[in-house]
Scaffold this motif. Structure first.
Motif, PDB file in Angstrom:
ATOM      1  N   LEU A 255       0.829  -1.200   0.000  1.00  0.00           N
ATOM      2  CA  LEU A 255       0.000   0.000   0.000  1.00  0.00           C
ATOM      3  C   LEU A 255       0.863   1.250   0.000  1.00  0.00           C
ATOM      4  N   SER A 256       1.941   1.192   0.762  1.00  0.00           N
ATOM      5  CA  SER A 256       2.846   2.332   0.848  1.00  0.00           C
ATOM      6  C   SER A 256       4.240   1.824   1.153  1.00  0.00           C
ATOM      7  N   GLN A 257       5.193   2.649   0.846  1.00  0.00           N
ATOM      8  CA  GLN A 257       6.570   2.271   1.110  1.00  0.00           C
ATOM      9  C   GLN A 257       7.309   3.515   1.582  1.00  0.00           C
ATOM     10  N   GLU A 258       7.498   3.586   2.879  1.00  0.00           N
ATOM     11  CA  GLU A 258       8.222   4.703   3.478  1.00  0.00           C
ATOM     12  C   GLU A 258       9.573   4.171   3.907  1.00  0.00           C
ATOM     13  N   GLY A 259      10.591   4.419   3.090  1.00  0.00           N
ATOM     14  CA  GLY A 259      11.890   3.840   3.378  1.00  0.00           C
ATOM     15  C   GLY A 259      11.799   2.341   3.214  1.00  0.00           C
ATOM     16  N   LYS A 260      12.055   1.636   4.293  1.00  0.00           N
ATOM     17  CA  LYS A 260      11.969   0.174   4.246  1.00  0.00           C
ATOM     18  C   LYS A 260      10.658  -0.332   4.841  1.00  0.00           C
ATOM     19  N   ASN A 261       9.801   0.589   5.287  1.00  0.00           N
ATOM     20  CA  ASN A 261       8.529   0.211   5.906  1.00  0.00           C
ATOM     21  C   ASN A 261       7.449   0.037   4.853  1.00  0.00           C
ATOM     22  N   ARG A 262       7.135  -1.200   4.570  1.00  0.00           N
ATOM     23  CA  ARG A 262       6.057  -1.502   3.625  1.00  0.00           C
ATOM     24  C   ARG A 262       4.824  -1.895   4.420  1.00  0.00           C
ATOM     25  N   ARG A 263       3.655  -1.515   3.904  1.00  0.00           N
ATOM     26  CA  ARG A 263       2.388  -1.819   4.562  1.00  0.00           C
ATOM     27  C   ARG A 263       1.533  -2.637   3.606  1.00  0.00           C
ATOM     28  N   TYR A 264       0.837  -3.625   4.144  1.00  0.00           N
ATOM     29  CA  TYR A 264       0.033  -4.533   3.337  1.00  0.00           C
ATOM     30  C   TYR A 264      -1.359  -4.670   3.939  1.00  0.00           C
ATOM     31  N   ASN A 265      -2.350  -4.862   3.056  1.00  0.00           N
ATOM     32  CA  ASN A 265      -3.725  -5.050   3.518  1.00  0.00           C
ATOM     33  C   ASN A 265      -4.145  -6.510   3.341  1.00  0.00           C
ATOM     34  N   TYR A 266      -5.411  -6.753   3.659  1.00  0.00           N
ATOM     35  CA  TYR A 266      -5.960  -8.111   3.565  1.00  0.00           C
ATOM     36  C   TYR A 266      -5.806  -8.678   2.160  1.00  0.00           C
ATOM     37  N   TYR A 267      -6.078  -7.868   1.157  1.00  0.00           N
ATOM     38  CA  TYR A 267      -5.960  -8.319  -0.235  1.00  0.00           C
ATOM     39  C   TYR A 267      -4.537  -8.771  -0.544  1.00  0.00           C
ATOM     40  N   ASN A 268      -3.547  -7.999  -0.093  1.00  0.00           N
ATOM     41  CA  ASN A 268      -2.149  -8.369  -0.303  1.00  0.00           C
ATOM     42  C   ASN A 268      -1.818  -9.699   0.363  1.00  0.00           C
ATOM     43  N   ILE A 269      -2.268  -9.841   1.609  1.00  0.00           N
ATOM     44  CA  ILE A 269      -1.984 -11.062   2.369  1.00  0.00           C
ATOM     45  C   ILE A 269      -2.653 -12.260   1.705  1.00  0.00           C
ATOM     46  N   LYS A 270      -3.880 -12.086   1.260  1.00  0.00           N
ATOM     47  CA  LYS A 270      -4.593 -13.160   0.569  1.00  0.00           C
ATOM     48  C   LYS A 270      -3.843 -13.563  -0.692  1.00  0.00           C
ATOM     49  N   THR A 271      -3.382 -12.584  -1.457  1.00  0.00           N
ATOM     50  CA  THR A 271      -2.626 -12.860  -2.674  1.00  0.00           C
ATOM     51  C   THR A 271      -1.353 -13.638  -2.350  1.00  0.00           C
ATOM     52  N   ILE A 272      -0.636 -13.205  -1.325  1.00  0.00           N
ATOM     53  CA  ILE A 272       0.602 -13.873  -0.921  1.00  0.00           C
ATOM     54  C   ILE A 272       0.327 -15.321  -0.534  1.00  0.00           C
ATOM     55  N   LEU A 273      -0.727 -15.549   0.242  1.00  0.00           N
ATOM     56  CA  LEU A 273      -1.060 -16.913   0.668  1.00  0.00           C
ATOM     57  C   LEU A 273      -1.455 -17.800  -0.512  1.00  0.00           C
ATOM     58  N   LEU A 274      -2.207 -17.240  -1.464  1.00  0.00           N
ATOM     59  CA  LEU A 274      -2.595 -18.022  -2.643  1.00  0.00           C
ATOM     60  C   LEU A 274      -1.371 -18.379  -3.490  1.00  0.00           C
ATOM     61  N   ILE A 275      -0.456 -17.441  -3.648  1.00  0.00           N
ATOM     62  CA  ILE A 275       0.768 -17.723  -4.407  1.00  0.00           C
ATOM     63  C   ILE A 275       1.588 -18.790  -3.694  1.00  0.00           C
ATOM     64  N   LYS A 276       1.696 -18.675  -2.382  1.00  0.00           N
ATOM     65  CA  LYS A 276       2.432 -19.689  -1.606  1.00  0.00           C
ATOM     66  C   LYS A 276       1.815 -21.070  -1.809  1.00  0.00           C
ATOM     67  N   GLU A 277       0.497 -21.135  -1.792  1.00  0.00           N
ATOM     68  CA  GLU A 277      -0.207 -22.408  -1.995  1.00  0.00           C
ATOM     69  C   GLU A 277       0.137 -22.997  -3.365  1.00  0.00           C
ATOM     70  N   MET A 278       0.145 -22.145  -4.393  1.00  0.00           N
ATOM     71  CA  MET A 278       0.461 -22.608  -5.749  1.00  0.00           C
ATOM     72  C   MET A 278       1.917 -23.079  -5.845  1.00  0.00           C
ATOM     73  N   LEU A 279       2.813 -22.367  -5.186  1.00  0.00           N
ATOM     74  CA  LEU A 279       4.218 -22.779  -5.180  1.00  0.00           C
ATOM     75  C   LEU A 279       4.376 -24.143  -4.508  1.00  0.00           C
ATOM     76  N   ASP A 280       3.645 -24.333  -3.413  1.00  0.00           N
ATOM     77  CA  ASP A 280       3.682 -25.619  -2.704  1.00  0.00           C
ATOM     78  C   ASP A 280       3.157 -26.753  -3.576  1.00  0.00           C
ATOM     79  N   GLU A 281       2.279 -26.422  -4.531  1.00  0.00           N
ATOM     80  CA  GLU A 281       1.725 -27.417  -5.441  1.00  0.00           C
ATOM     81  C   GLU A 281       2.625 -27.655  -6.651  1.00  0.00           C
ATOM     82  N   GLY A 282       3.744 -26.912  -6.746  1.00  0.00           N
ATOM     83  CA  GLY A 282       4.702 -27.158  -7.808  1.00  0.00           C
ATOM     84  C   GLY A 282       4.719 -26.142  -8.934  1.00  0.00           C
TER      85      GLY A 282
END
Length: 100
Positions: free
Chosen positions: A46-73
């Motif tokens: 959502l924002s990037q102030e220096g090294k501080n990145r902020r993420y919302n529910y949508y970002n977290i959901k996307t990350i988890l779905l990608i992780k799931e796909m990676l785990d599936e190969g």
């Protein structure tokens, strides 16, 4: 009553914004990997102030779905494309429902 509870859940999720460390803890994905995915344009904070990145529910959901796909190969690029298509389909469906 159930509708009110769901509204509360959605309101909470809309306001949920956490730092990259919390995302790493929640998802089990190292900070370095999350930053790499962002550099590749797979996810976006959502924002990037220096090294501080902020993420919302949508970002977290996307990350988890990608992780799931990676785990599936899947490769990272293939997983990202598939997740993007899935989320777009869900968003389009929800927009149709809202119009009714």
């Amino acid at each position: 009553m159930k509708s009110e509870l769901l509204d509360t859940d959605f309101n909470f999720l809309e306001k949920l914004v956490v730092g990259i460390g919390e995302v790493a803890e929640i998802t089990g994905i190292p900070i370095r990997q999350i930053r790499y995915w962002e550099e590749k344009g797979i996810i976006e904070s959502l924002s990037q102030e220096g090294k501080n990145r902020r993420y919302n529910y949508y970002n977290i959901k996307t990350i988890l779905l990608i992780k799931e796909m990676l785990d599936e190969g899947y490769t990272l690029d293939a997983a990202a494309k598939k997740v993007k298509a899935r989320l777009e389909m869900i968003e389009n469906t929800l927009q149709k429902i809202k119009k009714k």
